[in-house]
Design an enzyme around this catalytic site. Structure first.
Site, PDB file in Angstrom:
ATOM      1  N   THR A  57     -12.102   7.068  16.248  1.00 15.72           N
ATOM      2  CA  THR A  57     -11.853   6.853  14.818  1.00 15.72           C
ATOM      3  C   THR A  57     -13.123   6.383  14.109  1.00 15.72           C
ATOM      4  O   THR A  57     -13.373   6.727  12.966  1.00 15.72           O
ATOM      5  CB  THR A  57     -10.739   5.794  14.619  1.00 15.72           C
ATOM      6  OG1 THR A  57      -9.650   6.089  15.472  1.00 15.72           O
ATOM      7  CG2 THR A  57     -10.258   5.744  13.183  1.00 15.72           C
ATOM      8  N   SER A  96     -17.059  -3.071  16.410  1.00 15.68           N
ATOM      9  CA  SER A  96     -16.223  -3.614  15.340  1.00 15.68           C
ATOM     10  C   SER A  96     -15.370  -4.807  15.770  1.00 15.68           C
ATOM     11  O   SER A  96     -15.902  -5.833  16.159  1.00 15.68           O
ATOM     12  CB  SER A  96     -15.369  -2.492  14.783  1.00 15.68           C
ATOM     13  OG  SER A  96     -14.723  -2.932  13.634  1.00 15.68           O
ATOM     14  N   HIS A  97     -14.048  -4.607  15.726  1.00 14.16           N
ATOM     15  CA  HIS A  97     -13.141  -5.727  15.999  1.00 14.16           C
ATOM     16  C   HIS A  97     -12.862  -5.915  17.487  1.00 14.16           C
ATOM     17  O   HIS A  97     -12.070  -6.765  17.865  1.00 14.16           O
ATOM     18  CB  HIS A  97     -11.825  -5.475  15.251  1.00 14.16           C
ATOM     19  CG  HIS A  97     -11.246  -4.128  15.584  1.00 14.16           C
ATOM     20  ND1 HIS A  97     -11.756  -2.961  15.051  1.00 14.16           N
ATOM     21  CD2 HIS A  97     -10.253  -3.769  16.415  1.00 14.16           C
ATOM     22  CE1 HIS A  97     -11.075  -1.936  15.545  1.00 14.16           C
ATOM     23  NE2 HIS A  97     -10.158  -2.397  16.371  1.00 14.16           N
ATOM     24  N   ASP A 108     -14.130  -9.206  10.475  1.00 14.82           N
ATOM     25  CA  ASP A 108     -14.203  -8.786  11.873  1.00 14.82           C
ATOM     26  C   ASP A 108     -15.658  -8.756  12.353  1.00 14.82           C
ATOM     27  O   ASP A 108     -16.577  -9.158  11.629  1.00 14.82           O
ATOM     28  CB  ASP A 108     -13.518  -7.424  12.076  1.00 14.82           C
ATOM     29  CG  ASP A 108     -14.312  -6.281  11.474  1.00 14.82           C
ATOM     30  OD1 ASP A 108     -15.075  -6.520  10.524  1.00 14.82           O
ATOM     31  OD2 ASP A 108     -14.179  -5.136  11.960  1.00 14.82           O
ATOM     32  N   ASP A 150     -18.039  -6.582  12.730  1.00 18.91           N
ATOM     33  CA  ASP A 150     -19.108  -5.946  11.962  1.00 18.91           C
ATOM     34  C   ASP A 150     -18.932  -6.106  10.456  1.00 18.91           C
ATOM     35  O   ASP A 150     -19.620  -5.435   9.674  1.00 18.91           O
ATOM     36  CB  ASP A 150     -19.224  -4.467  12.339  1.00 18.91           C
ATOM     37  CG  ASP A 150     -17.959  -3.684  12.024  1.00 18.91           C
ATOM     38  OD1 ASP A 150     -16.871  -4.283  12.053  1.00 18.91           O
ATOM     39  OD2 ASP A 150     -18.055  -2.480  11.740  1.00 18.91           O
ATOM     40  N   ASP A 177     -16.596  -5.338   8.223  1.00 17.18           N
ATOM     41  CA  ASP A 177     -15.963  -4.409   7.283  1.00 17.18           C
ATOM     42  C   ASP A 177     -14.483  -4.713   7.041  1.00 17.18           C
ATOM     43  O   ASP A 177     -13.895  -4.209   6.090  1.00 17.18           O
ATOM     44  CB  ASP A 177     -16.186  -2.939   7.673  1.00 17.18           C
ATOM     45  CG  ASP A 177     -15.761  -2.622   9.086  1.00 17.18           C
ATOM     46  OD1 ASP A 177     -15.287  -3.535   9.790  1.00 17.18           O
ATOM     47  OD2 ASP A 177     -15.913  -1.457   9.509  1.00 17.18           O
ATOM     48  N   GLU A 192      -4.351  -0.030   5.915  1.00 19.05           N
ATOM     49  CA  GLU A 192      -3.481  -1.137   6.324  1.00 19.05           C
ATOM     50  C   GLU A 192      -4.144  -2.028   7.369  1.00 19.05           C
ATOM     51  O   GLU A 192      -3.687  -3.131   7.621  1.00 19.05           O
ATOM     52  CB  GLU A 192      -2.148  -0.606   6.856  1.00 19.05           C
ATOM     53  CG  GLU A 192      -2.213   0.536   7.871  1.00 19.05           C
ATOM     54  CD  GLU A 192      -2.926   0.227   9.152  1.00 19.05           C
ATOM     55  OE1 GLU A 192      -2.707  -0.873   9.682  1.00 19.05           O
ATOM     56  OE2 GLU A 192      -3.691   1.090   9.629  1.00 19.05           O
ATOM     57  N   LYS A 214     -15.664   0.269   4.248  1.00 20.02           N
ATOM     58  CA  LYS A 214     -14.847  -0.859   3.835  1.00 20.02           C
ATOM     59  C   LYS A 214     -15.727  -2.104   3.899  1.00 20.02           C
ATOM     60  O   LYS A 214     -16.708  -2.132   4.637  1.00 20.02           O
ATOM     61  CB  LYS A 214     -13.599  -0.993   4.706  1.00 20.02           C
ATOM     62  CG  LYS A 214     -13.822  -1.030   6.203  1.00 20.02           C
ATOM     63  CD  LYS A 214     -12.466  -0.967   6.895  1.00 20.02           C
ATOM     64  CE  LYS A 214     -12.576  -1.125   8.394  1.00 20.02           C
ATOM     65  NZ  LYS A 214     -12.585   0.179   9.097  1.00 20.02           N
ATOM     66  N   ARG A 266       0.411   2.462  18.085  1.00 18.55           N
ATOM     67  CA  ARG A 266       0.613   1.747  16.827  1.00 18.55           C
ATOM     68  C   ARG A 266       1.852   2.299  16.137  1.00 18.55           C
ATOM     69  O   ARG A 266       1.983   3.511  15.961  1.00 18.55           O
ATOM     70  CB  ARG A 266      -0.578   1.930  15.897  1.00 18.55           C
ATOM     71  CG  ARG A 266      -1.905   1.479  16.456  1.00 18.55           C
ATOM     72  CD  ARG A 266      -2.888   1.188  15.319  1.00 18.55           C
ATOM     73  NE  ARG A 266      -4.267   1.120  15.762  1.00 18.55           N
ATOM     74  CZ  ARG A 266      -4.806   0.118  16.440  1.00 18.55           C
ATOM     75  NH1 ARG A 266      -4.052  -0.908  16.801  1.00 18.55           N
ATOM     76  NH2 ARG A 266      -6.084   0.137  16.774  1.00 18.55           N
TER      77      ARG A 266
HETATM   78  C1  VG1 Z   1      -8.519   1.438  13.611  1.00 18.64           C
HETATM   79  C2  VG1 Z   1      -7.749   1.356  12.298  1.00 18.64           C
HETATM   80  C3  VG1 Z   1      -8.403   2.266  11.259  1.00 18.64           C
HETATM   81  C4  VG1 Z   1      -9.871   1.864  11.104  1.00 18.64           C
HETATM   82  C5  VG1 Z   1     -10.563   1.932  12.452  1.00 18.64           C
HETATM   83  C6  VG1 Z   1     -11.998   1.463  12.401  1.00 18.64           C
HETATM   84  O1  VG1 Z   1      -8.444   2.745  14.123  1.00 18.64           O
HETATM   85  O2  VG1 Z   1      -6.404   1.718  12.478  1.00 18.64           O
HETATM   86  O3  VG1 Z   1      -7.709   2.131  10.052  1.00 18.64           O
HETATM   87  O4  VG1 Z   1     -10.532   2.711  10.200  1.00 18.64           O
HETATM   88  O5  VG1 Z   1      -9.878   1.099  13.385  1.00 18.64           O
HETATM   89  O6  VG1 Z   1     -12.098   0.149  11.919  1.00 18.64           O
HETATM   90  P1  VG1 Z   1      -7.400   3.148  15.285  1.00 18.64           P
HETATM   91  O7  VG1 Z   1      -7.695   4.579  15.596  1.00 18.64           O
HETATM   92  O8  VG1 Z   1      -7.641   2.204  16.438  1.00 18.64           O
HETATM   93  O9  VG1 Z   1      -6.033   2.920  14.719  1.00 18.64           O
HETATM   94  V1  VG1 Z   1     -13.426  -0.784  12.369  1.00 18.64           V
HETATM   95  O10 VG1 Z   1     -13.260  -2.240  11.644  1.00 18.64           O
HETATM   96  O11 VG1 Z   1     -13.407  -0.558  13.922  1.00 18.64           O
HETATM   97  O12 VG1 Z   1     -14.817   0.080  11.907  1.00 18.64           O
HETATM   98 CO    CO Z   2     -14.989  -3.280  11.743  1.00 20.97          CO
END
Ligand code: VG1
Ligand code: CO
Length: 545
Positions: A20, A115-116, A279, A281, A283, A366, A378, A498
């Site tokens: 993603t 990221s998170h 989080d 990074d 965003d 969301e 974001k 999810r």
């Molecule tokens: C998740 C979220 C998605 C977001 C993505 C990257 O993806 O659901 O809305 O854009 O993380 O966010 P997934 O495929 O795990 O549902 V971040 O803060 O990692 O750049």
């Molecule tokens: Co992030």
């Protein structure tokens, strides 16, 4: 001048398919010989006009950040990149990277972050590529990178020592200029262009206490510059503000489960008027009031409804967009404002064309992500400042703002249930089971209503007409409720399921229920249909939002 060195690799890698948001793997995987290097070589092979160009490189400070930056500088100079911009300490949030790409007219940016996801040697590492508009690389680019990575058996680099990244400075490596800059300043200036810091400051110094949790990740230095140095609050308002390679063992995902200490301060102890977290990074954002959690889908709706209160948006907004699983609360606001509302698949990359073409100004997901056309990502701190500006203008509490919003627009009860890191076979079995049933579910009775639409969501980009299919299974009910099922594209262990539940409120007497109660019928209904609890052997989801 040091020579370009060619490094041969015995076999290409078959598993470098970006998800993603970039390529995410365990830190240990990224430490395997040549693993990072081949992915970077694939990125540079996929981009046009690399020679003489400008590229931004930085990351969220997790384990491996500095070494990866140095490797990338070596590889970029072998590809004759003209200028590489790296912020001091290699620290760069994803939205700040997006801003720098645009500021420097760079061809792109390489952001080192998962990221998170947790960091450290036992955690995860990741690489995101953003392109020249500042946004995440679109799918056709990530596909190209993946294709290269599967066949590349060599990469090139300039094998020289790279200066330490602590201080600002300008260096020459082969034919490349390496500029180490203050990475925070230009982002803070951008925020000052959008928001009235003085008004926010006056409000916060008058009995409206706030706390911001940077979760030992990248937003600490930005938050310090904004809230302490610029707005003039005491640094007591910052928690976990020093970026650490392992995030001090925190899981830098701003939700009620992983930011539970902050949640406790606001929701149980009620010690502050406002709390927020970002989080790894920077965003994502979570917004809390005294005794009040703001669902991210509602946050998007509230922001959209109040853009007139923020100097940067006073001239009006052209439209909004949300990801498909995001609640339709923002659709209701858009309708009243008489502006278009677009629906896209999950992932920020799908907002890029809508933002670039001026069709939308505000967008969100969301998953604790909100942003606008000020960058192409974001932006966690932007969302926090947006909320503070609204509250400063209205001089009210978060609870009052939320309740008044629902009284005016109605409420879209919403919750997301995550079953994290479950065995992949189980996740795929559940997903497949629902997919197989879609046809027969069309028109079927479900949770005291009727299913009017059961499909696997697909999207045609309104600008470039590209098709993205299989973006999530969706059940839409006659009463406006929705249930969505997706498999996560950001996890690194097993699979993450999810489930998203939504139901619009029925009347003015149906606004203040606990969402878990308001959505009970849907939650129970889907478990009956798919046997999730039994198959996952989990009584409750890992994370409930
Ligand atoms: C998740 C979220 C998605 C977001 C993505 C990257 O993806 O659901 O809305 O854009 O993380 O966010 P997934 O495929 O795990 O549902 V971040 O803060 O990692 O750049
Ligand atoms: Co992030």
């Amino acid at each position: 001048m040091p020579a370009i060195k060619n490094v041969n690799v015995s076999h290409p890698f078959s598993d470098q398919k970006p998800g993603t948001s970039g390529l995410r793997k365990s830190t240990k995987k990224f430490l395997e010989k040549h693993y990072l290097e081949i992915f970077i070589e694939s990125i540079l092979s996929s981009l046009d006009n690399v020679e003489g160009s400008t590229i931004i490189v930085g990351g969220d400070g997790r384990y491996g950040n500095d070494n990866a930056i140095k490797k990338i500088v070596q590889i970029c100079s072998a590809h004759k990149v003209g200028t590489i911009i790296v912020p001091t300490r290699g620290l760069l949030s994803t939205p700040a990277a997006s801003n720098l790409i645009r500021d420097y007219s760079a061809i792109g940016g390489i952001i080192l972050s998962a990221s998170h996801n947790p960091g450290g040697l036992e955690g995860d590492f990741g690489v995101k590529l953003n392109v020249s508009n500042g946004g995440p690389a679109p799918e056709f680019v990530t596909e190209k990178i993946y294709t290269y990575s599967q066949s590349l058996t060599s990469y090139k680099l300039i094998d020289v020592e790279i200066p330490n990244l602590k201080d600002e400075g300008s260096f020459t490596i082969h034919q490349t200029k390496l500029e180490i800059i203050d990475g925070v300043q230009s982002y803070v200036s951008l925020m000052e262009d959008i928001f009235d810091f003085d008004q926010i400051g006056d409000f916060l110094k008058n009995d409206f206490s706030i706390v911001f949790d940077a979760m030992n990740a990248v937003t600490g230095p930005y938050a310090k510059r904004i809230f302490v140095d610029r707005i003039g609050l005491s640094d007591q308002c910052l928690l976990n503000s020093e970026p650490m390679p392992d995030f001090g063992n925190l899981h830098p995902d701003p939700n009620l489960t992983y930011a539970n200490k902050l949640a406790d301060l606001l929701l149980n102890k009620k010690l502050y008027s406002f709390g927020a977290a970002c989080d790894g990074d920077g965003d994502r954002n979570m917004i809390l009031g005294k005794g009040c959690f703001v669902n991210p889908s509602d946050s998007l709706a509230v922001i959209t409804a109040n853009t007139g209160l923020v100097p940067g948006y006073k001239k009006g907004i052209s439209g909004v967009a949300r990801s498909m699983p995001t609640s339709m609360a923002v659709d209701v606001v858009a309708k009243e404002l008489d502006i278009p509302c677009y629906e896209t698949p999950t992932g920020w990359k799908f907002f890029g064309n809508l933002l670039d073409s001026g069709k939308i100004t505000i967008c969100g997901e969301e998953s604790f992500g909100t942003g606008s056309n000020h960058v192409r990502e974001k932006d966690g701190l932007w969302a926090v400042l947006f909320w503070l500006q609204i509250l400063a203008q209205k001089k009210c509490s978060v609870t009052d703002l939320m309740q008044n919003h629902w009284l005016h627009f109605g409420r879209n009860y919403y919750t997301r249930h995550d079953y994290e890191s479950i065995p992949s076979e189980v996740a795929h079995q559940i997903y497949q089971d629902l997919e197989n049933q879609l046809q027969k579910l069309n028109g079927a009775h479900f949770a005291s209503s009727v299913i009017t639409q059961a499909d696997n969501y697909s999207y045609v980009d309104p600008i470039d007409k590209s098709l993205s299919d299989k973006q999530g299974l969706r059940l839409v009910l006659d009463n406006g409720s929705r249930i969505i099922l997706r498999l996560s594209g950001t996890g690194t262990k097993g699979s993450t399921l999810r489930l998203y539940f939504e139901r619009p409120s029925k009347s003015q007497n149906d606004l203040f229920l606990d969402p878990q109660i308001a959505l009970k019928d849907l939650i129970i209904g889907i478990d009956h249909l798919l046997n999730i609890k039994q198959l996952t052997k989990m009584n409750i989801p890992t994370v409930i939002t």
